[in-house]
Write a protein that holds these residues in place. Structure first.
Motif, PDB file in Angstrom:
ATOM      1  N   ASP A   1      -6.177   4.001  -1.310  1.00  0.00           N
ATOM      2  CA  ASP A   1      -4.984   3.181  -1.565  1.00  0.00           C
ATOM      3  C   ASP A   1      -3.885   3.378  -0.528  1.00  0.00           C
ATOM      4  OD1 ASP A   1      -6.046   1.980  -3.852  1.00  0.00           O
ATOM      5  OD2 ASP A   1      -5.414   3.650  -5.117  1.00  0.00           O
ATOM      6  N   GLY A   2      -4.289   3.785   0.678  1.00  0.00           N
ATOM      7  CA  GLY A   2      -3.321   3.925   1.755  1.00  0.00           C
ATOM      8  C   GLY A   2      -2.830   5.329   1.988  1.00  0.00           C
ATOM      9  N   LEU A   3      -3.292   6.301   1.196  1.00  0.00           N
ATOM     10  CA  LEU A   3      -2.829   7.677   1.356  1.00  0.00           C
ATOM     11  C   LEU A   3      -3.649   8.472   2.354  1.00  0.00           C
ATOM     12  CD1 LEU A   3      -1.969   8.654  -2.329  1.00  0.00           C
ATOM     13  CD2 LEU A   3      -0.401   8.072  -0.474  1.00  0.00           C
ATOM     14  N   GLY A   4      -4.851   7.982   2.696  1.00  0.00           N
ATOM     15  CA  GLY A   4      -5.677   8.719   3.644  1.00  0.00           C
ATOM     16  C   GLY A   4      -6.979   9.167   3.033  1.00  0.00           C
ATOM     17  N   PRO A   5      -7.811   9.824   3.811  1.00  0.00           N
ATOM     18  CA  PRO A   5      -9.188  10.114   3.403  1.00  0.00           C
ATOM     19  C   PRO A   5      -9.382  11.356   2.564  1.00  0.00           C
ATOM     20  CG  PRO A   5      -8.841  10.832   5.640  1.00  0.00           C
ATOM     21  CD  PRO A   5      -7.568  10.172   5.206  1.00  0.00           C
ATOM     22  N   GLU A   6      -8.316  11.907   1.955  1.00  0.00           N
ATOM     23  CA  GLU A   6      -8.501  13.106   1.159  1.00  0.00           C
ATOM     24  C   GLU A   6      -9.490  12.898   0.025  1.00  0.00           C
ATOM     25  OE1 GLU A   6      -4.452  13.194   2.982  1.00  0.00           O
ATOM     26  OE2 GLU A   6      -5.651  11.755   1.849  1.00  0.00           O
ATOM     27  N   ALA A   7      -9.514  11.661  -0.524  1.00  0.00           N
ATOM     28  CA  ALA A   7     -10.371  11.387  -1.682  1.00  0.00           C
ATOM     29  C   ALA A   7     -11.750  10.879  -1.284  1.00  0.00           C
ATOM     30  CB  ALA A   7      -9.690  10.364  -2.589  1.00  0.00           C
ATOM     31  N   VAL A   8     -12.077  10.948   0.018  1.00  0.00           N
ATOM     32  CA  VAL A   8     -13.361  10.460   0.501  1.00  0.00           C
ATOM     33  C   VAL A   8     -14.223  11.642   0.882  1.00  0.00           C
ATOM     34  CG1 VAL A   8     -14.498   9.058   2.249  1.00  0.00           C
ATOM     35  CG2 VAL A   8     -12.282   8.355   1.333  1.00  0.00           C
ATOM     36  N   ASP A   9     -15.521  11.580   0.581  1.00  0.00           N
ATOM     37  CA  ASP A   9     -16.419  12.668   0.944  1.00  0.00           C
ATOM     38  C   ASP A   9     -16.377  12.880   2.447  1.00  0.00           C
ATOM     39  OD1 ASP A   9     -17.146  12.988  -1.652  1.00  0.00           O
ATOM     40  OD2 ASP A   9     -18.916  11.688  -1.494  1.00  0.00           O
TER      41      ASP A   9
ATOM     42  N   GLY B   1       2.928  11.122   3.370  1.00  0.00           N
ATOM     43  CA  GLY B   1       4.258  11.715   3.432  1.00  0.00           C
ATOM     44  C   GLY B   1       4.993  11.481   4.734  1.00  0.00           C
ATOM     45  N   GLU B   2       4.259  11.425   5.855  1.00  0.00           N
ATOM     46  CA  GLU B   2       4.893  11.264   7.156  1.00  0.00           C
ATOM     47  C   GLU B   2       4.785   9.845   7.688  1.00  0.00           C
ATOM     48  OE1 GLU B   2       3.172  14.119   9.744  1.00  0.00           O
ATOM     49  OE2 GLU B   2       4.071  15.841   8.739  1.00  0.00           O
ATOM     50  N   ASP B   3       4.217   8.941   6.890  1.00  0.00           N
ATOM     51  CA  ASP B   3       4.055   7.547   7.300  1.00  0.00           C
ATOM     52  C   ASP B   3       3.286   7.448   8.617  1.00  0.00           C
ATOM     53  OD1 ASP B   3       4.213   4.809   7.200  1.00  0.00           O
ATOM     54  OD2 ASP B   3       6.215   4.703   8.104  1.00  0.00           O
ATOM     55  N   CYS B   4       2.237   8.272   8.763  1.00  0.00           N
ATOM     56  CA  CYS B   4       1.430   8.286   9.987  1.00  0.00           C
ATOM     57  C   CYS B   4       0.070   7.629   9.782  1.00  0.00           C
ATOM     58  CB  CYS B   4       1.233   9.716  10.485  1.00  0.00           C
ATOM     59  SG  CYS B   4       2.746  10.519  11.020  1.00  0.00           S
ATOM     60  N   TYR B   5      -0.452   7.674   8.551  1.00  0.00           N
ATOM     61  CA  TYR B   5      -1.751   7.061   8.298  1.00  0.00           C
ATOM     62  C   TYR B   5      -1.580   5.563   8.148  1.00  0.00           C
ATOM     63  CZ  TYR B   5      -6.086   5.718   6.032  1.00  0.00           C
ATOM     64  OH  TYR B   5      -7.257   5.075   5.723  1.00  0.00           O
ATOM     65  N   ILE B   6      -2.413   4.769   8.843  1.00  0.00           N
ATOM     66  CA  ILE B   6      -2.217   3.322   8.855  1.00  0.00           C
ATOM     67  C   ILE B   6      -3.363   2.551   8.219  1.00  0.00           C
ATOM     68  CG2 ILE B   6      -0.780   3.418  10.923  1.00  0.00           C
ATOM     69  CD1 ILE B   6      -3.204   2.517  12.538  1.00  0.00           C
ATOM     70  N   GLY B   7      -4.347   3.259   7.645  1.00  0.00           N
ATOM     71  CA  GLY B   7      -5.508   2.572   7.097  1.00  0.00           C
ATOM     72  C   GLY B   7      -5.414   2.297   5.613  1.00  0.00           C
ATOM     73  N   GLY B   8      -6.577   2.025   4.999  1.00  0.00           N
ATOM     74  CA  GLY B   8      -6.599   1.625   3.602  1.00  0.00           C
ATOM     75  C   GLY B   8      -7.353   2.559   2.690  1.00  0.00           C
ATOM     76  N   VAL B   9      -7.814   3.714   3.193  1.00  0.00           N
ATOM     77  CA  VAL B   9      -8.554   4.660   2.372  1.00  0.00           C
ATOM     78  C   VAL B   9      -7.645   5.267   1.311  1.00  0.00           C
ATOM     79  CG1 VAL B   9      -9.874   6.823   2.400  1.00  0.00           C
ATOM     80  CG2 VAL B   9     -10.112   5.177   4.282  1.00  0.00           C
TER      81      VAL B   9
ATOM     82  N   LEU C   1       0.830  -1.192   0.000  1.00  0.00           N
ATOM     83  CA  LEU C   1       0.000   0.000   0.000  1.00  0.00           C
ATOM     84  C   LEU C   1       0.866   1.243   0.000  1.00  0.00           C
ATOM     85  CD1 LEU C   1      -2.643  -1.065   2.663  1.00  0.00           C
ATOM     86  CD2 LEU C   1      -3.150  -0.514   0.283  1.00  0.00           C
ATOM     87  N   MET C   2       0.346   2.313  -0.586  1.00  0.00           N
ATOM     88  CA  MET C   2       1.061   3.574  -0.567  1.00  0.00           C
ATOM     89  C   MET C   2       1.037   4.158   0.850  1.00  0.00           C
ATOM     90  SD  MET C   2       0.010   5.385  -4.186  1.00  0.00           S
ATOM     91  CE  MET C   2      -1.766   5.115  -4.039  1.00  0.00           C
ATOM     92  N   ILE C   3       1.956   5.043   1.143  1.00  0.00           N
ATOM     93  CA  ILE C   3       2.009   5.673   2.450  1.00  0.00           C
ATOM     94  C   ILE C   3       1.941   7.180   2.286  1.00  0.00           C
ATOM     95  CG2 ILE C   3       3.330   3.812   3.500  1.00  0.00           C
ATOM     96  CD1 ILE C   3       5.831   5.528   3.212  1.00  0.00           C
TER      97      ILE C   3
END
Length: 361
Positions: A327-335, A317-325, A313-315
């Motif tokens: 593709d692993g980058l975090g919830p920026e692309a989620v409503d 920038g700070e390797d702090c997000y641990i989920g799967g939203v 999975l992608m990470i």
């Protein structure tokens, strides 16, 4: 046990960890606990770091076999009827089947995920949330039990593992039904018990990332066939021994087993074995701890190759997000929007979470 870390802590140079998850069932974090292996007892836990809910807390005579660990996952999934987005663990080979098995199920349900491992590996001191659970177990559960288990004799696993699992189930239920103390550096819901946050995330303006699945789904059955097939590994003791133990326990009147009686029941049962079939007992492994079943090296190497064939999975920038939203980058692309801590991160933080808020209508 870790003198370098102790010295760093005393000098005020201990580097605190931080991470965040986007919501309930975004990630499940698993870890083993080996401090009771001197008694022949091996512990394993899985926790949802967002809600704080303990998904399982198991004791067995090993926690090193990857098939056993994946069987814990399957039991949890079938009981709940859903899976998380990604799983997380340390780099130990005992986690290989859970990593590949969860990935197999995810890919079977969503072909777009083919080629990407739906599991995160965390190096030493990075798999934080399960370590917190083990710390709490050590302080809140362990006192009193080690005094009972400490003995120069082999522990009678047929009695002690089942009793200990019952005690751990009570502890797990208590943790999941109790609200945590408020911590100012956390922005996850803190005014509810983990069970309440898991069942009613909308009441806490949080999102649930569970992926519903039929407990009888073919992908679960196939994953079990591949990564957790039936085996003697799941036997507490040899079947012949279990029959005799049941018989003699019945002869004792099936006394209730508690922390006050467990040792007496064990000693009485051991006496009955010695009096009635000493010649057989000497040939049996009363500890029920057989290192031949502790690890499966052929399976480990096979699954290792399968894992290496998957992209990670992608990470962020700070390797702090641990989920799967995303593709692993975090919830920026989620409503929705992400609420961060009101701190500017100028001070050290133990753990920081982000909450994926559901827009109010």
């Amino acid at each position: 046990y870790e003198p370098d870390l102790v010295r760093a802590r005393r000098k005020g140079k201990y580097k605190r960890q931080k991470f965040w998850a986007a919501g309930v069932n975004d990630v499940w974090c698993a870890d083993q606990h080996d401090k009771w292996k001197r008694f022949g007892l091996a512990l394993h836990v899985c926790v949802d770091p967002f809600s704080g809910k303990i998904k399982w807390l198991k004791v067995w005579w090993t926690n090193n076999n990857p098939r056993l660990i994946f069987s814990y996952y399957l039991e949890c999934v079938r009981e709940g009827g859903y899976i998380c987005m990604v799983t997380q663990s340390d780099l130990g080979s005992e986690n290989f089947c859970m990593a590949k098995g969860h990935t197999y199920i995810q890919q079977a349900m969503n072909p777009d995920l083919f080629g990407t491992l739906q599991h995160r590996w965390r190096r030493e001191k990075k798999n934080v949330q399960p370590e917190i659970v083990w710390s709490n177990v050590q302080w809140r559960f362990t006192p009193g039990f080690e005094d009972i288990l400490e003995s120069p004799h082999n522990i009678f696993k047929w009695i002690f593992i089942l009793w200990m699992q019952a005690e751990l189930n009570v502890y797990q239920l208590s943790v999941n039904q109790t609200a945590k103390h408020h911590q100012k550096h956390k922005v996850v819901p803190q005014d509810g018990a983990p069970d309440d946050i898991k069942e009613f995330p909308e009441l806490y303006r949080a999102h649930d990332f569970r992926i519903n699945i039929d407990p009888n789904a073919e992908c679960l059955k196939e994953a079990e066939r591949l990564y957790a097939p039936p085996d003697r590994l799941y036997e507490l003791v040899p079947p012949e021994f279990a029959k005799s133990a049941e018989y003699y326990y019945g002869q004792l009147g099936r006394p209730e087993i508690t922390r006050n009686t467990v040792w007496n029941v064990y000693m009485d049962l051991l006496v009955m074995f010695k009096e009635n079939m000493m010649h057989v007992v000497e040939g049996w492994n009363l500890t029920a701890y057989n290192k031949n079943f502790d690890e499966d090296h052929e399976l480990v190497e096979e699954v290792r190759r399968e894992i290496q064939a998957e992209e990670t999975l992608m990470i962020d920038g700070e390797d702090c997000y641990i989920g799967g939203v995303n593709d692993g980058l975090g919830p920026e692309a989620v409503d929705g929007e992400v609420e961060w801590s009101d701190s500017d991160s100028t001070e050290e933080i133990d753990i920081i979470h982000a909450t994926l808020l559901i827009p109010e209508e």
